[in-house]
Design a protein around this motif. Structure first.
Motif, PDB file in Angstrom:
ATOM      1  N   ASP A 141     -36.094 -88.409 -58.933  1.00  0.00           N
ATOM      2  CA  ASP A 141     -37.410 -87.827 -58.679  1.00  0.00           C
ATOM      3  C   ASP A 141     -38.083 -87.316 -59.958  1.00  0.00           C
ATOM      4  OD1 ASP A 141     -35.858 -85.613 -59.263  1.00  0.00           O
ATOM      5  OD2 ASP A 141     -36.381 -84.507 -57.447  1.00  0.00           O
ATOM      6  N   LYS A 142     -37.668 -87.859 -61.089  1.00  0.00           N
ATOM      7  CA  LYS A 142     -38.211 -87.365 -62.360  1.00  0.00           C
ATOM      8  C   LYS A 142     -39.055 -88.405 -63.087  1.00  0.00           C
ATOM      9  CE  LYS A 142     -34.561 -84.037 -62.723  1.00  0.00           C
ATOM     10  NZ  LYS A 142     -33.555 -83.404 -63.504  1.00  0.00           N
ATOM     11  N   GLY A 143     -39.594 -89.361 -62.366  1.00  0.00           N
ATOM     12  CA  GLY A 143     -40.395 -90.414 -62.977  1.00  0.00           C
ATOM     13  C   GLY A 143     -41.712 -89.941 -63.553  1.00  0.00           C
ATOM     14  N   GLY A 144     -42.120 -88.744 -63.237  1.00  0.00           N
ATOM     15  CA  GLY A 144     -43.397 -88.232 -63.726  1.00  0.00           C
ATOM     16  C   GLY A 144     -43.293 -87.350 -64.954  1.00  0.00           C
ATOM     17  N   LEU A 145     -42.127 -87.270 -65.563  1.00  0.00           N
ATOM     18  CA  LEU A 145     -41.986 -86.432 -66.763  1.00  0.00           C
ATOM     19  C   LEU A 145     -42.870 -86.946 -67.890  1.00  0.00           C
ATOM     20  CD1 LEU A 145     -38.106 -85.906 -66.853  1.00  0.00           C
ATOM     21  CD2 LEU A 145     -39.855 -84.218 -66.243  1.00  0.00           C
ATOM     22  N   GLN A 146     -43.397 -86.034 -68.671  1.00  0.00           N
ATOM     23  CA  GLN A 146     -44.231 -86.365 -69.821  1.00  0.00           C
ATOM     24  C   GLN A 146     -43.393 -86.999 -70.929  1.00  0.00           C
ATOM     25  OE1 GLN A 146     -47.633 -85.783 -70.048  1.00  0.00           O
ATOM     26  NE2 GLN A 146     -47.541 -85.210 -67.899  1.00  0.00           N
ATOM     27  N   LEU A 147     -44.022 -87.843 -71.747  1.00  0.00           N
ATOM     28  CA  LEU A 147     -43.334 -88.487 -72.861  1.00  0.00           C
ATOM     29  C   LEU A 147     -42.849 -87.487 -73.920  1.00  0.00           C
ATOM     30  CD1 LEU A 147     -42.396 -91.046 -74.344  1.00  0.00           C
ATOM     31  CD2 LEU A 147     -44.704 -91.253 -75.252  1.00  0.00           C
ATOM     32  N   PRO A 148     -43.693 -86.576 -74.414  1.00  0.00           N
ATOM     33  CA  PRO A 148     -43.177 -85.632 -75.425  1.00  0.00           C
ATOM     34  C   PRO A 148     -42.160 -84.684 -74.811  1.00  0.00           C
ATOM     35  CG  PRO A 148     -45.580 -85.654 -75.411  1.00  0.00           C
ATOM     36  CD  PRO A 148     -45.120 -86.402 -74.184  1.00  0.00           C
ATOM     37  N   PRO A 149     -41.127 -84.333 -75.562  1.00  0.00           N
ATOM     38  CA  PRO A 149     -40.145 -83.393 -75.028  1.00  0.00           C
ATOM     39  C   PRO A 149     -40.777 -82.018 -74.804  1.00  0.00           C
ATOM     40  CG  PRO A 149     -39.660 -83.901 -77.327  1.00  0.00           C
ATOM     41  CD  PRO A 149     -40.802 -84.770 -76.918  1.00  0.00           C
ATOM     42  N   GLN A 150     -40.591 -81.490 -73.625  1.00  0.00           N
ATOM     43  CA  GLN A 150     -41.252 -80.251 -73.218  1.00  0.00           C
ATOM     44  C   GLN A 150     -40.849 -79.039 -74.054  1.00  0.00           C
ATOM     45  OE1 GLN A 150     -43.892 -80.350 -70.872  1.00  0.00           O
ATOM     46  NE2 GLN A 150     -43.458 -82.391 -71.657  1.00  0.00           N
ATOM     47  N   ARG A 151     -39.627 -79.013 -74.566  1.00  0.00           N
ATOM     48  CA  ARG A 151     -39.186 -77.869 -75.366  1.00  0.00           C
ATOM     49  C   ARG A 151     -39.434 -78.087 -76.849  1.00  0.00           C
ATOM     50  NH1 ARG A 151     -33.680 -75.808 -72.689  1.00  0.00           N
ATOM     51  NH2 ARG A 151     -34.069 -74.058 -74.055  1.00  0.00           N
ATOM     52  N   LYS A 152     -40.050 -79.199 -77.191  1.00  0.00           N
ATOM     53  CA  LYS A 152     -40.464 -79.522 -78.570  1.00  0.00           C
ATOM     54  C   LYS A 152     -39.324 -79.410 -79.581  1.00  0.00           C
ATOM     55  CE  LYS A 152     -45.284 -78.233 -77.813  1.00  0.00           C
ATOM     56  NZ  LYS A 152     -45.671 -79.547 -77.414  1.00  0.00           N
ATOM     57  N   VAL A 153     -38.150 -79.890 -79.185  1.00  0.00           N
ATOM     58  CA  VAL A 153     -36.983 -79.812 -80.055  1.00  0.00           C
ATOM     59  C   VAL A 153     -36.301 -81.175 -80.131  1.00  0.00           C
ATOM     60  CG1 VAL A 153     -35.452 -79.033 -78.185  1.00  0.00           C
ATOM     61  CG2 VAL A 153     -34.855 -78.514 -80.564  1.00  0.00           C
ATOM     62  N   ALA A 154     -35.782 -81.466 -81.312  1.00  0.00           N
ATOM     63  CA  ALA A 154     -34.945 -82.647 -81.526  1.00  0.00           C
ATOM     64  C   ALA A 154     -33.539 -82.153 -81.827  1.00  0.00           C
ATOM     65  CB  ALA A 154     -35.468 -83.492 -82.683  1.00  0.00           C
ATOM     66  N   VAL A 155     -32.573 -82.706 -81.128  1.00  0.00           N
ATOM     67  CA  VAL A 155     -31.170 -82.351 -81.320  1.00  0.00           C
ATOM     68  C   VAL A 155     -30.477 -83.547 -81.967  1.00  0.00           C
ATOM     69  CG1 VAL A 155     -28.999 -81.739 -80.171  1.00  0.00           C
ATOM     70  CG2 VAL A 155     -31.189 -80.864 -79.279  1.00  0.00           C
ATOM     71  N   ILE A 156     -29.800 -83.309 -83.083  1.00  0.00           N
ATOM     72  CA  ILE A 156     -29.028 -84.351 -83.750  1.00  0.00           C
ATOM     73  C   ILE A 156     -27.560 -84.011 -83.532  1.00  0.00           C
ATOM     74  CG2 ILE A 156     -28.542 -85.537 -85.919  1.00  0.00           C
ATOM     75  CD1 ILE A 156     -31.321 -84.392 -86.890  1.00  0.00           C
ATOM     76  N   ALA A 157     -26.853 -84.900 -82.848  1.00  0.00           N
ATOM     77  CA  ALA A 157     -25.471 -84.594 -82.461  1.00  0.00           C
ATOM     78  C   ALA A 157     -24.566 -85.794 -82.679  1.00  0.00           C
ATOM     79  CB  ALA A 157     -25.427 -84.174 -80.991  1.00  0.00           C
ATOM     80  N   CYS A 158     -23.292 -85.516 -82.747  1.00  0.00           N
ATOM     81  CA  CYS A 158     -22.294 -86.563 -82.873  1.00  0.00           C
ATOM     82  C   CYS A 158     -22.214 -87.369 -81.581  1.00  0.00           C
ATOM     83  CB  CYS A 158     -20.930 -85.952 -83.179  1.00  0.00           C
ATOM     84  SG  CYS A 158     -19.653 -87.195 -83.504  1.00  0.00           S
ATOM     85  N   MET A 159     -21.796 -88.622 -81.719  1.00  0.00           N
ATOM     86  CA  MET A 159     -21.665 -89.513 -80.566  1.00  0.00           C
ATOM     87  C   MET A 159     -20.353 -89.303 -79.810  1.00  0.00           C
ATOM     88  SD  MET A 159     -20.901 -93.100 -82.442  1.00  0.00           S
ATOM     89  CE  MET A 159     -19.274 -93.525 -83.043  1.00  0.00           C
ATOM     90  N   ASP A 160     -19.505 -88.398 -80.264  1.00  0.00           N
ATOM     91  CA  ASP A 160     -18.206 -88.168 -79.650  1.00  0.00           C
ATOM     92  C   ASP A 160     -18.333 -88.003 -78.140  1.00  0.00           C
ATOM     93  OD1 ASP A 160     -15.852 -86.465 -78.695  1.00  0.00           O
ATOM     94  OD2 ASP A 160     -15.248 -86.875 -80.760  1.00  0.00           O
ATOM     95  N   ALA A 161     -17.500 -88.691 -77.398  1.00  0.00           N
ATOM     96  CA  ALA A 161     -17.561 -88.688 -75.936  1.00  0.00           C
ATOM     97  C   ALA A 161     -17.220 -87.323 -75.328  1.00  0.00           C
ATOM     98  CB  ALA A 161     -16.616 -89.754 -75.381  1.00  0.00           C
TER      99      ALA A 161
END
Length: 162
Positions: free
Chosen positions: A19-39
């Motif tokens: 039910d989240k198909g209407g979310l806006q393209l820009p991230p709402q919290r205006k943050v970018a998180v850079i993280a490791c790919m570790d599972a």
């Protein structure tokens, strides 16, 4: 059954109540998180993020130099104004050097990977500090708050690196 088939089945179940198909393209919290790919690291769960909250950029080690292109797009086109870096304990990037992996590629694949920087590190805390500095000094990256954390795979806690 292959993992891909398992994903397809899981996705059918997920999509049935989506039910989240209407979310806006820009991230709402205006943050970018850079993280490791570790599972073992789920940035959304560890940081309390929901769909639409943040850009989550993942790569081996959570290295900023691999994420610059995405950070610039995130800032310039989609309005993020904060960056969070998440490295973690027991990271595989602590276990090898560029020379080791290049030798393995030469031996097992018969290929030369001398031109590739695999970006391993020997000090976990310092890797976060180095990545913060790289962001702060990059002229393509806006002057925004940058915070670095170590995620403890043993406890699920994040610890701020200063």
């Amino acid at each position: 059954m292959s993992v891909a088939k398992e994903f397809e089945a899981a996705n059918a179940e997920y999509a049935a109540s989506f039910d989240k198909g209407g979310l806006q393209l820009p991230p709402q919290r205006k943050v970018a998180v850079i993280a490791c790919m570790d599972a073992r690291l789920d940035p959304a769960r560890a940081l309390g993020l929901e769909e639409g909250d943040a850009h989550v950029i993942r790569n081996a080690g959570g290295r900023v130099s691999d994420a610059i292109r995405s950070v610039v797009i995130s800032q310039q086109l989609l309005g993020t104004r904060e960056i969070v870096i998440v490295h973690h304990t027991d990271c595989g990037m602590l276990l090898f050097t560029d020379e080791v992996i290049r030798g393995k590629i030469r031996t097992e694949l018969g290929q030369n990977a001398d031109h590739v920087a695999f970006l391993p590190f020997g000090d976990l805390r310092q890797s976060v500090l180095d990545d913060i500095k790289l962001l702060k000094e990059n002229p393509l990256v806006l002057d925004v708050p940058v915070t670095g954390y170590l995620y403890e795979v043993e406890s699920g806690r994040i610890v701020k690196v200063e």
